[in-house]
Write a protein that holds these residues in place. Sequence first.
Motif, short mmCIF file in Angstrom:
data_model
loop_
_atom_site.label_atom_id
_atom_site.label_comp_id
_atom_site.label_asym_id
_atom_site.label_seq_id
_atom_site.Cartn_x
_atom_site.Cartn_y
_atom_site.Cartn_z
N ARG A 234 -0.04 22.06 -4.38
CA ARG A 234 1.13 21.59 -3.67
C ARG A 234 0.82 21.38 -2.18
NH1 ARG A 234 4.28 25.10 -5.25
NH2 ARG A 234 5.52 23.93 -6.76
N ALA A 235 0.04 22.27 -1.60
CA ALA A 235 -0.35 22.11 -0.20
C ALA A 235 -1.23 20.87 -0.02
CB ALA A 235 -1.09 23.36 0.27
N ASP A 236 -2.11 20.63 -1.00
CA ASP A 236 -2.96 19.43 -0.91
C ASP A 236 -2.13 18.16 -0.98
OD1 ASP A 236 -5.19 21.00 -0.69
OD2 ASP A 236 -5.72 20.92 -2.82
N VAL A 237 -1.13 18.15 -1.86
CA VAL A 237 -0.27 16.97 -1.98
C VAL A 237 0.51 16.74 -0.70
CG1 VAL A 237 1.74 16.03 -3.18
CG2 VAL A 237 -0.10 17.10 -4.50
N ALA A 238 1.02 17.80 -0.09
CA ALA A 238 1.76 17.66 1.16
C ALA A 238 0.85 17.14 2.28
CB ALA A 238 2.37 19.01 1.56
N GLU A 239 -0.41 17.64 2.27
CA GLU A 239 -1.34 17.16 3.29
C GLU A 239 -1.68 15.70 3.06
OE1 GLU A 239 -5.69 18.28 5.23
OE2 GLU A 239 -4.90 19.42 3.52
N MET A 240 -1.85 15.29 1.79
CA MET A 240 -2.12 13.89 1.49
C MET A 240 -0.95 13.01 1.94
SD MET A 240 -3.92 14.08 -2.25
CE MET A 240 -3.87 12.31 -2.41
N GLU A 241 0.26 13.48 1.74
CA GLU A 241 1.43 12.71 2.14
C GLU A 241 1.47 12.55 3.67
OE1 GLU A 241 6.04 12.36 0.66
OE2 GLU A 241 5.11 14.33 0.75
N VAL B 80 0.84 -1.20 0.00
CA VAL B 80 0.00 0.00 0.00
C VAL B 80 0.87 1.24 0.00
CG1 VAL B 80 -1.65 1.32 1.38
CG2 VAL B 80 -1.97 -1.13 1.08
N SER B 81 1.92 1.22 0.80
CA SER B 81 2.82 2.37 0.86
C SER B 81 3.42 2.65 -0.51
CB SER B 81 3.92 2.11 1.88
OG SER B 81 4.84 3.17 1.89
N HIS B 82 3.85 1.60 -1.18
CA HIS B 82 4.45 1.78 -2.51
C HIS B 82 3.41 2.29 -3.51
CE1 HIS B 82 5.73 0.43 -6.55
NE2 HIS B 82 6.95 0.79 -6.11
N ASP B 83 2.21 1.69 -3.48
CA ASP B 83 1.18 2.07 -4.45
C ASP B 83 0.70 3.49 -4.23
OD1 ASP B 83 1.37 -0.42 -5.50
OD2 ASP B 83 -0.36 -1.24 -4.44
N LEU B 84 0.64 3.96 -2.99
CA LEU B 84 0.15 5.31 -2.73
C LEU B 84 1.23 6.36 -2.96
CD1 LEU B 84 -1.99 4.79 0.51
CD2 LEU B 84 -2.79 5.16 -1.82
N ARG B 85 2.46 6.02 -2.66
CA ARG B 85 3.52 7.01 -2.80
C ARG B 85 3.92 7.23 -4.26
NH1 ARG B 85 5.58 8.59 1.97
NH2 ARG B 85 5.17 7.27 3.81
N THR B 86 3.73 6.22 -5.09
CA THR B 86 4.11 6.37 -6.50
C THR B 86 3.32 7.48 -7.19
OG1 THR B 86 4.80 4.06 -6.63
CG2 THR B 86 4.30 5.18 -8.71
N PRO B 87 1.96 7.51 -7.13
CA PRO B 87 1.26 8.64 -7.76
C PRO B 87 1.55 9.96 -7.08
CG PRO B 87 -0.27 7.24 -6.53
CD PRO B 87 1.02 6.51 -6.61
N LEU B 88 1.78 9.95 -5.77
CA LEU B 88 2.14 11.20 -5.11
C LEU B 88 3.48 11.74 -5.63
CD1 LEU B 88 1.14 10.70 -1.36
CD2 LEU B 88 0.21 12.36 -2.97
#
Length: 452
Positions: free
Chosen positions: A285-292, A248-256
């Motif tokens: 960019r703020a949304d991506v950081a929050e998602m991360e 899951v970590s790999h699959d979620l971090r790849t699109p991020l």
Amino acid sequence: MIPPTYPFTLLKRMLPRGLLARSLLIIVIPLVLLQVITTYVFFDRHWDVVSRRLNSAVASEIGLVARLIETYPDEGLQAWAFSIARMSQSLTFTFSPGEGMPPIAPSDSDPIERALTRQLGPYLPHPFVVDGRPGDTHLTVYMQTPRGILEVDLPKKRLFTESIFLFMFWIVATSLILFGVATIFMRNQVRPMLRLARAADAFGKGREAAEVRIEGATEVRKASRAFKAMRERIKRQIDQRTAMLAGVSHDLRTPLTRMKLQLALLDGARKTEDAEDAKGIEDLRADVAEMECMIDAYLDFVRGSGTETAIEADLAATVNDVVGRHRRGGGQVTLSADKPIILPLKRQAFERAFGNILGNALRHGHQAWVRAGVRHDQVEILVDDDGPGIPKARREEVFKAFYRLESSRNPGTGGMGLGLTIARDLVRGMGGDVILTDSPRGGLRVRMVLPL
């Protein structure tokens, strides 16, 4: 007024706590009762009957000689009777003409004297007194006759049987032997349960537990098998969850990562864009950081302590490292810790839990105070802040996943509502707990407790 349940409560407090001691008590109490009843019956029947007969025989012999010399006062006959009594009956007679009764008070301390006194009454025609001389091997009977004092010295062994001592020795010896055998047997039965309890305790604290051997009684064997099966299932679930989280970590971090790369490329071309487009890029960019941050928080929550193994570590040094990182980040933290505090510790899990708690304290207050030390048989870490605190009625709710209490804390502090949840989950995985109370600094006190 004493409540009716008080005797039972007092009895429970007096009972031993250990299973071995209680099991031995269950065996010993009936054994002691049996021996007491047997002894009572023996003394009530055997001792009373035998003692009465022996004392009656001695009393009749003394009475016979006393009446003989009183009826026939001839000195030659008297000497002959005394000689026969000494040789055949171990009775030593002495007659003192004109003498009075010696000042000897009857004693109730010697049971042999009491028994003989009761039997002499019907046989002796004149007043008498018995000098038992407790502890001696002989006793003396004095009888006041019209012509003087008749003194009779006799050995005490004529008044009781040695079978009494044999019986008492048998009672004590068999009791000790049975108690010893019961102790050995019960210890062997309890030992597997103690091993199982130690293994379960170590496993519950996230420490390496020794392999549980299947031994002991049938019920203990069933409990050992059930524990081993449970431990294997839990380990298998942890391994499966860890493997799933890696995917899951790999699959979620790849699109991020791709989104962050695209934002970087858009940032390079921002000169040709108007202000509204530039603002949209910053918002994205703020949304991506929050998602991360959200993904990291979710993964930390689900991961728990993972497969980390507890090792001997210095908790004081670990606390100091975490406090140092927060100080370098601008946090004001006052630390007071005993050194060293050595215990089996999952260092990464503890750093994550303590870091979450300290981060919350600094996020909701201006300053934090940390104190760590050994209290009795456990380690206690206190984290105080000077923030608004949490209402007492809602302190358990903040441990629920994704629960936010921003209305009662500083607004705009952010957070996913997982910090305290992750902290308590990790600490409980090490056999401890996290408790919230009021802080003397005016804010919230978080109390972390870990077993030594």
